[in-house]
Motif scaffolding. Structure first.
Motif, mmCIF file in Angstrom:
data_model
loop_
_atom_site.group_PDB
_atom_site.id
_atom_site.type_symbol
_atom_site.label_atom_id
_atom_site.label_comp_id
_atom_site.label_asym_id
_atom_site.label_seq_id
_atom_site.Cartn_x
_atom_site.Cartn_y
_atom_site.Cartn_z
ATOM 1 N N ILE A 139 0.410 -1.145 -0.272
ATOM 2 C CA ILE A 139 -0.100 -0.161 0.310
ATOM 3 C C ILE A 139 0.564 0.963 0.098
ATOM 4 C CG2 ILE A 139 -2.190 1.484 1.527
ATOM 5 C CD1 ILE A 139 -2.745 -1.244 2.803
ATOM 6 N N SER A 140 0.805 1.696 -0.672
ATOM 7 C CA SER A 140 1.649 3.388 -0.824
ATOM 8 C C SER A 140 0.150 4.538 -1.114
ATOM 9 C CB SER A 140 2.604 3.326 -1.729
ATOM 10 O OG SER A 140 1.755 2.864 -3.678
ATOM 11 N N ILE A 141 0.872 5.863 -1.278
ATOM 12 C CA ILE A 141 0.410 7.048 -1.123
ATOM 13 C C ILE A 141 0.715 7.851 -2.292
ATOM 14 C CG2 ILE A 141 -1.121 9.449 -0.356
ATOM 15 C CD1 ILE A 141 -1.044 7.063 2.216
ATOM 16 N N LYS A 142 0.077 8.080 -3.450
ATOM 17 C CA LYS A 142 0.390 8.960 -4.105
ATOM 18 C C LYS A 142 -0.349 10.220 -4.245
ATOM 19 C CE LYS A 142 1.861 8.784 -9.227
ATOM 20 N NZ LYS A 142 1.543 8.340 -10.466
ATOM 21 N N ARG A 143 0.948 11.159 -5.051
ATOM 22 C CA ARG A 143 -0.252 12.496 -5.040
ATOM 23 C C ARG A 143 0.062 12.955 -6.516
ATOM 24 N NH1 ARG A 143 0.549 17.629 -0.996
ATOM 25 N NH2 ARG A 143 1.505 15.499 0.384
ATOM 26 N N GLU A 144 -1.054 13.161 -6.917
ATOM 27 C CA GLU A 144 -1.243 13.725 -8.698
ATOM 28 C C GLU A 144 -1.971 15.275 -8.521
ATOM 29 O OE1 GLU A 144 -3.264 11.953 -12.079
ATOM 30 O OE2 GLU A 144 -3.148 11.135 -10.643
ATOM 31 N N THR A 145 -1.021 16.075 -9.712
ATOM 32 C CA THR A 145 -1.267 17.465 -10.203
ATOM 33 C C THR A 145 -1.798 17.523 -11.411
ATOM 34 O OG1 THR A 145 -1.030 18.948 -8.399
ATOM 35 C CG2 THR A 145 -1.339 19.957 -9.715
ATOM 36 N N ARG A 146 -3.279 17.364 -11.981
ATOM 37 C CA ARG A 146 -3.920 18.031 -13.465
ATOM 38 C C ARG A 146 -4.596 19.087 -12.907
ATOM 39 N NH1 ARG A 146 -7.911 12.299 -13.994
ATOM 40 N NH2 ARG A 146 -7.825 13.297 -11.891
ATOM 41 N N ALA A 147 -4.254 19.574 -14.378
ATOM 42 C CA ALA A 147 -5.893 21.263 -14.813
ATOM 43 C C ALA A 147 -6.958 20.661 -15.090
ATOM 44 C CB ALA A 147 -4.909 21.701 -15.658
ATOM 45 N N GLU A 148 -7.935 21.291 -14.138
ATOM 46 C CA GLU A 148 -9.356 21.072 -14.248
ATOM 47 C C GLU A 148 -9.765 22.433 -14.643
ATOM 48 O OE1 GLU A 148 -11.380 18.809 -10.889
ATOM 49 O OE2 GLU A 148 -9.949 16.760 -11.863
ATOM 50 N N LEU A 149 -10.967 22.100 -15.612
ATOM 51 C CA LEU A 149 -12.009 23.279 -15.451
ATOM 52 C C LEU A 149 -13.032 22.981 -14.332
ATOM 53 C CD1 LEU A 149 -12.551 25.353 -17.594
ATOM 54 C CD2 LEU A 149 -13.694 24.497 -18.307
ATOM 55 N N ARG A 150 -13.250 24.964 -13.630
ATOM 56 C CA ARG A 150 -13.860 24.727 -12.760
ATOM 57 C C ARG A 150 -15.131 25.568 -13.158
ATOM 58 N NH1 ARG A 150 -14.173 20.849 -8.423
ATOM 59 N NH2 ARG A 150 -12.212 19.544 -8.849
ATOM 60 N N PHE A 151 -16.160 25.864 -11.928
ATOM 61 C CA PHE A 151 -17.524 26.833 -12.634
ATOM 62 C C PHE A 151 -17.572 27.290 -11.157
ATOM 63 C CE2 PHE A 151 -21.251 28.824 -12.746
ATOM 64 C CZ PHE A 151 -20.958 29.505 -13.587
ATOM 65 N N THR A 152 -17.469 29.021 -11.084
ATOM 66 C CA THR A 152 -17.714 29.407 -9.770
ATOM 67 C C THR A 152 -19.111 30.405 -10.399
ATOM 68 O OG1 THR A 152 -15.682 31.243 -10.203
ATOM 69 C CG2 THR A 152 -15.505 29.239 -8.063
ATOM 70 N N LYS A 153 -19.749 30.822 -8.951
ATOM 71 C CA LYS A 153 -20.812 32.321 -9.304
ATOM 72 C C LYS A 153 -19.813 33.369 -9.188
ATOM 73 C CE LYS A 153 -24.645 29.430 -7.272
ATOM 74 N NZ LYS A 153 -25.373 29.568 -6.106
ATOM 75 N N LYS A 154 -19.265 33.324 -8.490
ATOM 76 C CA LYS A 154 -18.752 34.832 -9.027
ATOM 77 C C LYS A 154 -17.859 34.990 -9.921
ATOM 78 C CE LYS A 154 -18.036 35.737 -3.905
ATOM 79 N NZ LYS A 154 -17.728 36.107 -2.606
ATOM 80 N N MET A 155 -16.680 34.242 -10.189
ATOM 81 C CA MET A 155 -15.887 34.628 -10.989
ATOM 82 C C MET A 155 -15.678 33.690 -12.970
ATOM 83 S SD MET A 155 -12.688 33.336 -9.117
ATOM 84 C CE MET A 155 -11.424 33.623 -10.094
ATOM 85 N N GLY A 156 -17.145 32.899 -12.379
ATOM 86 C CA GLY A 156 -17.232 32.574 -13.664
ATOM 87 C C GLY A 156 -16.377 30.700 -13.982
ATOM 88 N N GLU A 157 -15.686 30.310 -14.923
ATOM 89 C CA GLU A 157 -15.379 29.768 -15.285
ATOM 90 C C GLU A 157 -13.842 29.840 -15.025
ATOM 91 O OE1 GLU A 157 -15.063 27.798 -19.774
ATOM 92 O OE2 GLU A 157 -17.076 27.430 -19.007
ATOM 93 N N LEU A 158 -13.517 28.592 -14.648
ATOM 94 C CA LEU A 158 -11.744 28.955 -13.878
ATOM 95 C C LEU A 158 -10.677 27.497 -13.912
ATOM 96 C CD1 LEU A 158 -9.871 30.876 -11.998
ATOM 97 C CD2 LEU A 158 -11.257 29.080 -10.107
ATOM 98 N N THR A 159 -9.895 27.737 -14.950
ATOM 99 C CA THR A 159 -9.276 26.530 -14.871
ATOM 100 C C THR A 159 -7.814 26.913 -14.073
ATOM 101 O OG1 THR A 159 -9.152 26.774 -17.111
ATOM 102 C CG2 THR A 159 -7.202 25.627 -16.721
ATOM 103 N N THR A 160 -7.584 25.557 -12.914
ATOM 104 C CA THR A 160 -7.038 25.608 -12.391
ATOM 105 C C THR A 160 -6.510 24.214 -12.255
ATOM 106 O OG1 THR A 160 -6.808 25.804 -9.482
ATOM 107 C CG2 THR A 160 -8.564 24.505 -10.593
ATOM 108 N N ASN A 161 -5.255 24.083 -10.888
ATOM 109 C CA ASN A 161 -4.234 22.696 -10.515
ATOM 110 C C ASN A 161 -4.953 22.402 -9.662
ATOM 111 O OD1 ASN A 161 -2.519 22.823 -12.660
ATOM 112 N ND2 ASN A 161 -1.403 23.628 -11.414
ATOM 113 N N VAL A 162 -5.422 21.620 -9.645
ATOM 114 C CA VAL A 162 -6.255 20.688 -8.963
ATOM 115 C C VAL A 162 -5.212 19.164 -8.253
ATOM 116 C CG1 VAL A 162 -8.389 18.982 -7.416
ATOM 117 C CG2 VAL A 162 -8.544 20.937 -9.672
ATOM 118 N N THR A 163 -5.296 19.293 -6.959
ATOM 119 C CA THR A 163 -3.775 17.857 -6.607
ATOM 120 C C THR A 163 -5.135 16.749 -5.853
ATOM 121 O OG1 THR A 163 -2.176 19.431 -5.884
ATOM 122 C CG2 THR A 163 -2.578 17.596 -5.061
#
Length: 63
Positions: free
Chosen positions: A4-28
Motif C-alpha cells: 500500500i502506498s500513497i501518491k500525489r498527482e496534480t492536473r489542470a481542471e476546468l471549474r465553475f464558480t458563480k462569482k468568477m465564472g469558468e476557472l482553469t486551476t491545478n487540482v491535487t
C-alpha cells in the motif's frame, strides 16, 4: 516492495464558480494505491493565486 502506498498527482481542471465564472486551476489528488493501482481518493484540493489552499468540495464541476 510496499503493498500500500500513497501518491500525489496534480492536473489542470476546468471549474465553475458563480462569482468568477469558468476557472482553469491545478487540482491535487492524494490517492491510496494497492500494488500501484489507485483505488481510493483520500483528499483533493486546489491552491489559489494568492497561495491559499482550498478544498474542492465547495466548488462545482459544471455550469
Amino acid at each position: 516492495m510496499k503493498l500500500i502506498s500513497i501518491k500525489r498527482e496534480t492536473r489542470a481542471e476546468l471549474r465553475f464558480t458563480k462569482k468568477m465564472g469558468e476557472l482553469t486551476t491545478n487540482v491535487t489528488y492524494i490517492k491510496k494505491q494497492f500494488l500501484s493501482i489507485p483505488y481510493k481518493t483520500i483528499h483533493k484540493y486546489r491552491q489559489t493565486y494568492y497561495g491559499k489552499i482550498k478544498d474542492c468540495e465547495n466548488i462545482s464541476l459544471a455550469k
